[in-house]
Design a protein around this motif. Structure first.
Motif, PDB file in Angstrom:
ATOM      1  N   UNK A 425       0.855  -1.179   0.000  1.00 47.33           N
ATOM      2  CA  UNK A 425       0.000   0.000   0.000  1.00 47.33           C
ATOM      3  C   UNK A 425       0.897   1.237   0.000  1.00 47.33           C
ATOM      4  N   UNK A 426       0.667   2.142  -0.940  1.00 48.25           N
ATOM      5  CA  UNK A 426       1.518   3.323  -1.096  1.00 48.25           C
ATOM      6  C   UNK A 426       1.012   4.544  -0.326  1.00 48.25           C
ATOM      7  N   UNK A 427       0.010   4.373   0.510  1.00 45.81           N
ATOM      8  CA  UNK A 427      -0.611   5.528   1.172  1.00 45.81           C
ATOM      9  C   UNK A 427       0.395   6.359   1.952  1.00 45.81           C
ATOM     10  N   UNK A 428       1.275   5.718   2.708  1.00 47.88           N
ATOM     11  CA  UNK A 428       2.228   6.462   3.531  1.00 47.88           C
ATOM     12  C   UNK A 428       3.226   7.236   2.674  1.00 47.88           C
ATOM     13  N   UNK A 429       3.598   6.663   1.525  1.00 46.26           N
ATOM     14  CA  UNK A 429       4.515   7.360   0.619  1.00 46.26           C
ATOM     15  C   UNK A 429       3.811   8.551  -0.015  1.00 46.26           C
ATOM     16  N   UNK A 430       2.573   8.352  -0.432  1.00 43.80           N
ATOM     17  CA  UNK A 430       1.839   9.424  -1.100  1.00 43.80           C
ATOM     18  C   UNK A 430       1.515  10.577  -0.149  1.00 43.80           C
ATOM     19  N   UNK A 431       1.356  10.273   1.121  1.00 49.33           N
ATOM     20  CA  UNK A 431       1.059  11.325   2.095  1.00 49.33           C
ATOM     21  C   UNK A 431       2.312  11.991   2.633  1.00 49.33           C
ATOM     22  N   UNK A 432       3.479  11.449   2.277  1.00 51.07           N
ATOM     23  CA  UNK A 432       4.737  11.998   2.767  1.00 51.07           C
ATOM     24  C   UNK A 432       5.162  11.484   4.117  1.00 51.07           C
ATOM     25  N   UNK A 433       4.431  10.516   4.672  1.00 51.39           N
ATOM     26  CA  UNK A 433       4.755   9.982   5.994  1.00 51.39           C
ATOM     27  C   UNK A 433       5.879   8.959   5.946  1.00 51.39           C
ATOM     28  N   UNK A 434       6.173   8.421   4.740  1.00 53.49           N
ATOM     29  CA  UNK A 434       7.252   7.442   4.587  1.00 53.49           C
ATOM     30  C   UNK A 434       8.028   7.762   3.321  1.00 53.49           C
ATOM     31  N   UNK A 435       9.334   7.487   3.357  1.00 53.67           N
ATOM     32  CA  UNK A 435      10.170   7.756   2.190  1.00 53.67           C
ATOM     33  C   UNK A 435      10.010   6.700   1.120  1.00 53.67           C
ATOM     34  N   UNK A 436       9.600   5.494   1.515  1.00 52.32           N
ATOM     35  CA  UNK A 436       9.433   4.426   0.548  1.00 52.32           C
ATOM     36  C   UNK A 436       8.842   3.194   1.185  1.00 52.32           C
ATOM     37  N   UNK A 437       8.563   2.183   0.366  1.00 52.67           N
ATOM     38  CA  UNK A 437       8.012   0.925   0.868  1.00 52.67           C
ATOM     39  C   UNK A 437       8.995  -0.221   0.678  1.00 52.67           C
ATOM     40  N   UNK A 438      10.117   0.030  -0.005  1.00 49.86           N
ATOM     41  CA  UNK A 438      11.123  -1.010  -0.240  1.00 49.86           C
ATOM     42  C   UNK A 438      12.468  -0.344  -0.533  1.00 49.86           C
ATOM     43  N   UNK A 439      13.532  -1.101  -0.286  1.00 48.15           N
ATOM     44  CA  UNK A 439      14.884  -0.634  -0.613  1.00 48.15           C
ATOM     45  C   UNK A 439      15.331  -1.127  -1.979  1.00 48.15           C
TER      46      UNK A 439
END
Length: 529
Positions: A425-439
């Motif tokens: 789920x990309x929600x945190x990335x799209x909201x700016x709360x996370x830099x990414x979901x994978x390395x």
């Protein structure tokens, strides 16, 4: 907007459309004002890559949130299992109305018998999720649709309750579009195809049947039909009490290039700039060198859907015609978005735009697509505009994949994801709360043919990580390694460079771990032996 109604979804998909062929992605030539406006009001992925750069398997990955090696449709010709769980099925079961207008390509369109999918889900009783539709794996067969006027899909078709099918490419798709054309404009069917096209002897691509100037009018061309039917569906769904998921899928700008009417010469080949990599002084990887040798020796086959090495004129023509097709699509997407606004549903409708893969279009002197994972092929646009949540004009270079689309939609809908999904789920990335979901991000490819100088059908795996791209090939003693930060056009292969030995070893280990983590574990056995 109806109070307390769950969010609607409108998903636009284009075919063979690379990310940098949009104004919102920095292209200064192609006119895409409506998609640029969509991106300005939403969130844009700068580093979205496909699960595989092949149409059928990547569309199946979009539908399932799974890699081709797990959902089973590993290359064109292998249908997605009718018992596969799709995110569209989950929305349907949760109360969403589900419909699609345009290209699907989840089953084979030719008369070649499909390679039967044999997956864990085929051995289980999942009728509660996807009813068994008598095992029909001929539902998108081109000849059946063209020779009859009553052929149809068995519904729900991978979760879609309704479909206006427009399969195949250029001005000659089959499906419901051809039924409509025969009923309403029978005189136009004789204008379809290469033989009926307007003569354009100045175009080299027409000599090899990779382009033709269609006589089909703009307003009756498949792109216009798809927009018209999508608008009708929006109006119909907007009158109901249920939320909806509507997919609008354009077969263009995929080759053969046939932009209609004014879009044919909207862009002039003479004014197109060659890609940075076209005349770059570097030694290409062995498979690229093989393609160029085939061209230079006069042995290249250039009239099929397969990758070939191109010349300058062919590149400029392809770019101009590709841009024409994209501007045509953009115009009609603008019409659909205007209809969405007029329906009063825009505030409660999440709009997504993406593509199934890219096209070289002259990168490294290559044309079309194949098992060479340059970014022009694997990187696609992805725009997410949520009418109820403001992310206006934001973007991220986080590594994201086609397999992330399904879980992101289900999460936004509040629908529980199913076992076996491999995306995030990309929600945190799209909201700016996370830099990414994978390395690290893996890209798969399973070839059908022995080509490009290999002694077996091409199977390769790519890893994107640490601002590098690493690719290995089954049976080959060489590979590819590029430093994307300092070499964004992938010109200098560092595979054999001593100073890159450590990063190569590190990325090879990361790729092996990524492949291991994405081996299917769904479903586990119910009892241990």
């Amino acid at each position: 907007m109806k109070p307390n109604r769950p969010v609607n979804f409108l998903l636009f998909i284009t075919d063979q459309h690379r990310a940098d062929h949009l104004g919102a992605y920095g292209n200064r030539v192609v006119a895409t004002p409506h998609l640029d406006k969509l991106a300005a009001g939403g969130w844009r992925a700068g580093n979205m890559h496909v699960a595989t750069p092949i149409c059928m398997p990547n569309r199946a990955s979009l539908m399932t949130g799974r890699y081709p090696s797990t959902h089973g449709a590993r290359h064109n010709g292998i249908a997605l299992s009718l018992r596969s769980r799709t995110f569209v099925d989950m929305l349907r079961l949760a109360g969403w109305r589900t419909g699609v207008v345009g290209k699907l390509h989840l089953q084979n369109m030719t008369d070649i018998p499909p390679s039967w999918p044999v997956r864990a889900e085929d051995r289980l009783a999942l009728e509660a999720v996807t009813p068994d539709t008598s095992g029909r794996y001929d539902q998108e067969n081109r000849r059946a649709w063209l020779e009859r006027d009553d052929y149809d899909l068995s519904y729900p078709y991978y979760g879609f309750q309704q479909a206006d099918l427009v399969d195949d490419h250029s001005d000659q798709p089959h499906g419901h579009y051809r039924y409509w054309l025969r009923r309403n404009h029978p005189e136009v069917e004789s204008l379809i195809g290469f033989e009926a096209a307007i003569a354009t002897p100045e175009y080299e691509l027409t000599r090899i049947r990779q382009a033709w100037r269609t006589r089909v009018p703009e307003e009756l061309y498949p792109t216009a039909y798809i927009a018209d039917r999508t608008i009708e569906k929006l109006q119909e769904y907007g009158r109901g009490d249920s939320p909806f998921f509507l997919q609008c899928s354009f077969p263009d700008p995929h080759h053969p290039f046939t932009p209609p009417g004014r879009y044919w010469d909207m862009y002039r080949p003479e004014e197109m700039e060659l890609p940075e990599s076209f005349h770059a002084g570097h030694s290409p990887a062995p498979h690229v060198a093989w393609l160029r040798e085939q061209r230079d020796s006069g042995k290249a086959v250039r009239n099929t859907p397969a990758i070939f090495a191109c010349n300058e004129r062919e590149t400029r023509e392809a770019l101009a015609l590709n841009y024409g097709s994209i501007s045509n699509i953009d115009h009609h997407i603008g019409r659909v978005l205007e209809a969405l606004e007029q329906s009063g549903q825009a505030e409660n409708t999440l709009v997504i735009f993406t593509s199934d893969h890219g096209d070289y279009l002259g990168d490294h002197q290559l044309m079309l697509k194949g098992p060479i994972h340059y970014r022009g092929l694997t990187r696609v646009p992805f725009i997410w505009r949520d009418g109820a949540r403001t992310t206006g004009g934001s973007a991220s270079d986080a590594l994201v994949s086609t397999i992330d689309i399904a879980p992101s939609i289900l999460a936004r809908a509040g629908v529980q994801p199913y076992n076996g999904m491999q995306g995030h789920d990309l929600a945190a990335v799209m909201s700016g709360q996370a830099a990414g979901v994978r390395d690290a991000l893996m890209i798969e490819e399973e070839g059908q043919r022995v080509i490009l100088g290999f002694d077996r059908r091409i199977r390769c795996r790519t890893l994107l990580a640490e601002n590098h791209r690493l690719t290995i090939y089954d049976g080959a003693g060489w590979g590819e390694l590029y430093d994307l930060r300092h070499d964004p056009h992938e010109l200098q292969n560092l595979w054999d460079e001593p100073q890159s030995a450590q990063v190569r070893a590190r990325l090879l280990e990361a790729l092996s771990r990524e492949m291991l983590s994405n081996i299917d574990t769904s479903p586990y056995p119910t009892a241990l032996a």
